[in-house]
Design a protein around this motif. Structure first.
Motif, PDB file in Angstrom:
ATOM      1  N   THR A   3     -27.787  11.885 -16.590  1.00  0.00           N
ATOM      2  CA  THR A   3     -27.787  12.272 -15.178  1.00  0.00           C
ATOM      3  C   THR A   3     -28.481  11.216 -14.316  1.00  0.00           C
ATOM      4  N   VAL A   4     -28.297  11.357 -13.019  1.00  0.00           N
ATOM      5  CA  VAL A   4     -28.912  10.443 -12.053  1.00  0.00           C
ATOM      6  C   VAL A   4     -30.438  10.469 -12.216  1.00  0.00           C
ATOM      7  N   ARG A   5     -31.028  11.663 -12.273  1.00  0.00           N
ATOM      8  CA  ARG A   5     -32.491  11.777 -12.408  1.00  0.00           C
ATOM      9  C   ARG A   5     -32.962  11.164 -13.723  1.00  0.00           C
ATOM     10  N   ALA A   6     -32.246  11.422 -14.817  1.00  0.00           N
ATOM     11  CA  ALA A   6     -32.652  10.895 -16.126  1.00  0.00           C
ATOM     12  C   ALA A   6     -32.647   9.365 -16.119  1.00  0.00           C
ATOM     13  N   ALA A   7     -31.660   8.769 -15.473  1.00  0.00           N
ATOM     14  CA  ALA A   7     -31.610   7.303 -15.389  1.00  0.00           C
ATOM     15  C   ALA A   7     -32.803   6.772 -14.614  1.00  0.00           C
ATOM     16  N   ALA A   8     -33.143   7.428 -13.506  1.00  0.00           N
ATOM     17  CA  ALA A   8     -34.303   6.997 -12.726  1.00  0.00           C
ATOM     18  C   ALA A   8     -35.561   7.067 -13.581  1.00  0.00           C
ATOM     19  N   LEU A   9     -35.715   8.159 -14.318  1.00  0.00           N
ATOM     20  CA  LEU A   9     -36.895   8.314 -15.172  1.00  0.00           C
ATOM     21  C   LEU A   9     -36.927   7.252 -16.278  1.00  0.00           C
ATOM     22  N   GLN A  10     -35.766   6.900 -16.807  1.00  0.00           N
ATOM     23  CA  GLN A  10     -35.680   5.887 -17.869  1.00  0.00           C
ATOM     24  C   GLN A  10     -35.960   4.473 -17.365  1.00  0.00           C
ATOM     25  N   SER A  11     -35.825   4.268 -16.053  1.00  0.00           N
ATOM     26  CA  SER A  11     -35.949   2.919 -15.493  1.00  0.00           C
ATOM     27  C   SER A  11     -37.350   2.327 -15.643  1.00  0.00           C
ATOM     28  N   GLY A  12     -38.367   3.181 -15.687  1.00  0.00           N
ATOM     29  CA  GLY A  12     -39.737   2.692 -15.771  1.00  0.00           C
ATOM     30  C   GLY A  12     -40.257   2.116 -14.460  1.00  0.00           C
ATOM     31  N   LEU A  13     -39.516   2.280 -13.375  1.00  0.00           N
ATOM     32  CA  LEU A  13     -39.947   1.706 -12.104  1.00  0.00           C
ATOM     33  C   LEU A  13     -41.227   2.338 -11.578  1.00  0.00           C
ATOM     34  N   ASP A  14     -41.550   3.538 -12.042  1.00  0.00           N
ATOM     35  CA  ASP A  14     -42.811   4.166 -11.622  1.00  0.00           C
ATOM     36  C   ASP A  14     -44.026   3.445 -12.209  1.00  0.00           C
ATOM     37  N   LYS A  15     -43.807   2.594 -13.201  1.00  0.00           N
ATOM     38  CA  LYS A  15     -44.909   1.774 -13.743  1.00  0.00           C
ATOM     39  C   LYS A  15     -45.166   0.563 -12.847  1.00  0.00           C
ATOM     40  N   GLN A  16     -44.117   0.071 -12.180  1.00  0.00           N
ATOM     41  CA  GLN A  16     -44.247  -1.082 -11.291  1.00  0.00           C
ATOM     42  C   GLN A  16     -44.614  -0.684  -9.866  1.00  0.00           C
ATOM     43  N   PHE A  17     -44.232   0.545  -9.490  1.00  0.00           N
ATOM     44  CA  PHE A  17     -44.508   1.061  -8.156  1.00  0.00           C
ATOM     45  C   PHE A  17     -45.253   2.389  -8.342  1.00  0.00           C
ATOM     46  N   GLU A  41     -29.930   4.589  -6.730  1.00  0.00           N
ATOM     47  CA  GLU A  41     -30.862   4.084  -5.730  1.00  0.00           C
ATOM     48  C   GLU A  41     -31.966   5.100  -5.510  1.00  0.00           C
ATOM     49  N   ILE A  42     -33.183   4.625  -5.533  1.00  0.00           N
ATOM     50  CA  ILE A  42     -34.357   5.465  -5.309  1.00  0.00           C
ATOM     51  C   ILE A  42     -34.745   5.305  -3.849  1.00  0.00           C
ATOM     52  N   LEU A  90     -44.478   5.901  -6.780  1.00  0.00           N
ATOM     53  CA  LEU A  90     -43.238   6.611  -7.080  1.00  0.00           C
ATOM     54  C   LEU A  90     -43.463   7.811  -7.989  1.00  0.00           C
ATOM     55  N   ASP A  91     -42.912   8.940  -7.601  1.00  0.00           N
ATOM     56  CA  ASP A  91     -42.853  10.114  -8.465  1.00  0.00           C
ATOM     57  C   ASP A  91     -41.378  10.334  -8.763  1.00  0.00           C
ATOM     58  N   LEU A  92     -40.897   9.736  -9.846  1.00  0.00           N
ATOM     59  CA  LEU A  92     -39.475   9.751 -10.151  1.00  0.00           C
ATOM     60  C   LEU A  92     -38.930  11.152 -10.434  1.00  0.00           C
ATOM     61  N   SER A  93     -39.813  12.095 -10.687  1.00  0.00           N
ATOM     62  CA  SER A  93     -39.343  13.460 -10.925  1.00  0.00           C
ATOM     63  C   SER A  93     -39.044  14.189  -9.620  1.00  0.00           C
ATOM     64  N   ALA A  94     -39.437  13.603  -8.473  1.00  0.00           N
ATOM     65  CA  ALA A  94     -39.286  14.306  -7.201  1.00  0.00           C
ATOM     66  C   ALA A  94     -38.601  13.506  -6.095  1.00  0.00           C
ATOM     67  N   VAL A  95     -38.486  12.190  -6.224  1.00  0.00           N
ATOM     68  CA  VAL A  95     -37.926  11.374  -5.128  1.00  0.00           C
ATOM     69  C   VAL A  95     -36.444  11.683  -4.903  1.00  0.00           C
ATOM     70  N   ASP A  96     -35.976  11.383  -3.684  1.00  0.00           N
ATOM     71  CA  ASP A  96     -34.551  11.494  -3.379  1.00  0.00           C
ATOM     72  C   ASP A  96     -33.828  10.324  -4.020  1.00  0.00           C
ATOM     73  N   LEU A  97     -32.627  10.608  -4.535  1.00  0.00           N
ATOM     74  CA  LEU A  97     -31.844   9.598  -5.235  1.00  0.00           C
ATOM     75  C   LEU A  97     -30.426   9.559  -4.692  1.00  0.00           C
ATOM     76  N   GLY A  98     -29.780   8.415  -4.887  1.00  0.00           N
ATOM     77  CA  GLY A  98     -28.388   8.272  -4.500  1.00  0.00           C
ATOM     78  C   GLY A  98     -27.668   7.376  -5.485  1.00  0.00           C
ATOM     79  N   VAL A  99     -26.351   7.325  -5.329  1.00  0.00           N
ATOM     80  CA  VAL A  99     -25.519   6.435  -6.129  1.00  0.00           C
ATOM     81  C   VAL A  99     -24.665   5.638  -5.148  1.00  0.00           C
ATOM     82  N   PHE A 100     -24.818   4.325  -5.170  1.00  0.00           N
ATOM     83  CA  PHE A 100     -24.085   3.433  -4.265  1.00  0.00           C
ATOM     84  C   PHE A 100     -24.191   3.870  -2.812  1.00  0.00           C
TER      85      PHE A 100
END
Length: 105
Positions: free
Chosen positions: A32-46, A78-79, A49-59
Protein backbone atom coordinates in the motif's frame (compact mmCIF):
# COMPACT_ATOMS: atom_id res chain seq x y z
CA UNK A 1 5.93 -17.36 -12.53
CA UNK A 2 8.69 -14.79 -13.17
CA UNK A 3 10.21 -12.54 -10.51
CA UNK A 4 8.69 -9.35 -12.00
CA UNK A 5 5.18 -10.47 -11.03
CA UNK A 6 6.18 -10.73 -7.36
CA UNK A 7 7.76 -7.32 -6.81
CA UNK A 8 7.19 -3.75 -7.90
CA UNK A 9 9.58 -0.83 -8.17
CA UNK A 10 8.38 2.45 -6.67
CA UNK A 11 9.85 5.73 -5.47
CA UNK A 12 9.02 7.63 -2.30
CA UNK A 13 9.69 11.38 -2.37
CA UNK A 14 9.81 14.08 0.29
CA UNK A 15 10.96 17.67 -0.08
CA UNK A 16 11.67 20.68 2.06
CA UNK A 17 12.62 24.03 0.51
CA UNK A 18 16.32 23.27 1.06
CA UNK A 19 16.50 19.46 1.09
CA UNK A 20 14.87 16.77 -1.03
CA UNK A 21 15.09 12.99 -1.08
CA UNK A 22 13.75 10.32 -3.42
CA UNK A 23 14.14 6.72 -2.31
CA UNK A 24 13.82 3.88 -4.84
CA UNK A 25 12.30 0.73 -3.39
CA UNK A 26 11.59 -2.80 -4.55
CA UNK A 27 8.50 -4.02 -2.69
CA UNK A 28 6.13 -6.96 -2.83
CA UNK A 29 3.09 -6.70 -5.08
CA UNK A 30 0.12 -5.55 -3.03
CA UNK A 31 2.11 -2.98 -1.02
CA UNK A 32 0.00 0.00 0.00
CA UNK A 33 0.89 3.68 -0.28
CA UNK A 34 1.32 3.99 3.52
CA UNK A 35 3.45 0.82 3.73
CA UNK A 36 5.81 2.14 1.04
CA UNK A 37 6.20 5.42 2.90
CA UNK A 38 7.00 3.53 6.10
CA UNK A 39 9.51 1.33 4.25
CA UNK A 40 11.29 4.37 2.78
CA UNK A 41 13.10 5.21 6.02
CA UNK A 42 12.71 8.92 5.27
CA UNK A 43 11.62 9.52 8.87
CA UNK A 44 15.23 8.75 9.85
CA UNK A 45 16.51 11.57 7.62
CA UNK A 46 13.69 14.00 8.45
CA UNK A 47 13.00 13.65 12.17
CA UNK A 48 9.85 15.82 11.98
CA UNK A 49 8.11 13.21 9.80
CA UNK A 50 5.49 10.92 11.29
CA UNK A 51 5.04 8.52 8.38
CA UNK A 52 2.13 6.81 10.11
CA UNK A 53 0.07 10.03 9.97
CA UNK A 54 1.27 12.33 7.14
CA UNK A 55 -0.81 12.99 4.03
CA UNK A 56 0.36 11.01 1.01
CA UNK A 57 -0.17 11.09 -2.73
CA UNK A 58 0.81 9.26 -5.88
CA UNK A 59 2.11 11.37 -8.79
CA UNK A 60 0.69 14.60 -7.35
CA UNK A 61 -2.78 13.30 -6.53
CA UNK A 62 -3.71 13.00 -2.87
CA UNK A 63 -4.66 9.54 -1.65
CA UNK A 64 -7.62 9.53 0.74
CA UNK A 65 -7.01 5.98 2.03
CA UNK A 66 -3.24 5.33 1.85
CA UNK A 67 -3.60 2.29 4.11
CA UNK A 68 -5.82 0.67 1.46
CA UNK A 69 -4.61 1.93 -1.92
CA UNK A 70 -2.26 -0.56 -3.53
CA UNK A 71 0.70 0.68 -5.57
CA UNK A 72 1.49 -0.23 -9.16
CA UNK A 73 4.94 -0.79 -10.60
CA UNK A 74 6.59 2.58 -11.34
CA UNK A 75 4.44 4.67 -8.97
CA UNK A 76 5.94 7.60 -7.07
CA UNK A 77 4.64 8.11 -3.54
CA UNK A 78 4.80 11.71 -2.37
CA UNK A 79 4.89 12.70 1.28
CA UNK A 80 3.11 16.01 1.85
CA UNK A 81 4.08 18.58 4.45
CA UNK A 82 1.32 20.19 6.49
CA UNK A 83 0.27 23.64 5.27
CA UNK A 84 1.66 26.42 7.43
CA UNK A 85 -0.60 29.10 5.96
CA UNK A 86 -4.07 28.72 4.48
CA UNK A 87 -3.75 29.20 0.67
CA UNK A 88 -7.02 31.18 0.61
CA UNK A 89 -5.61 33.63 3.13
CA UNK A 90 -2.43 34.07 1.07
CA UNK A 91 -4.51 34.85 -2.04
CA UNK A 92 -6.59 37.39 -0.09
CA UNK A 93 -3.45 39.13 1.17
CA UNK A 94 -1.93 39.18 -2.32
CA UNK A 95 -5.13 40.65 -3.81
CA UNK A 96 -5.24 43.31 -1.07
CA UNK A 97 -1.66 44.35 -1.86
CA UNK A 98 -2.45 44.66 -5.58
CA UNK A 99 -5.57 46.69 -4.82
CA UNK A 100 -3.64 49.00 -2.47
CA UNK A 101 -0.90 49.47 -5.07
CA UNK A 102 -3.41 50.36 -7.79
CA UNK A 103 -5.19 52.79 -5.44
CA UNK A 104 -1.87 54.52 -4.72
CA UNK A 105 -1.15 55.08 -8.44
Amino acid sequence: MDDNSKTIHVEVAYALPDKQRIVALELPEGTTVRAAALQSGLDKQFVELDLSAVDLGVFGKGVSKPEEQVLKNGDRVEIYRPLIVDPKEVRKQRAAKVKARKAAE
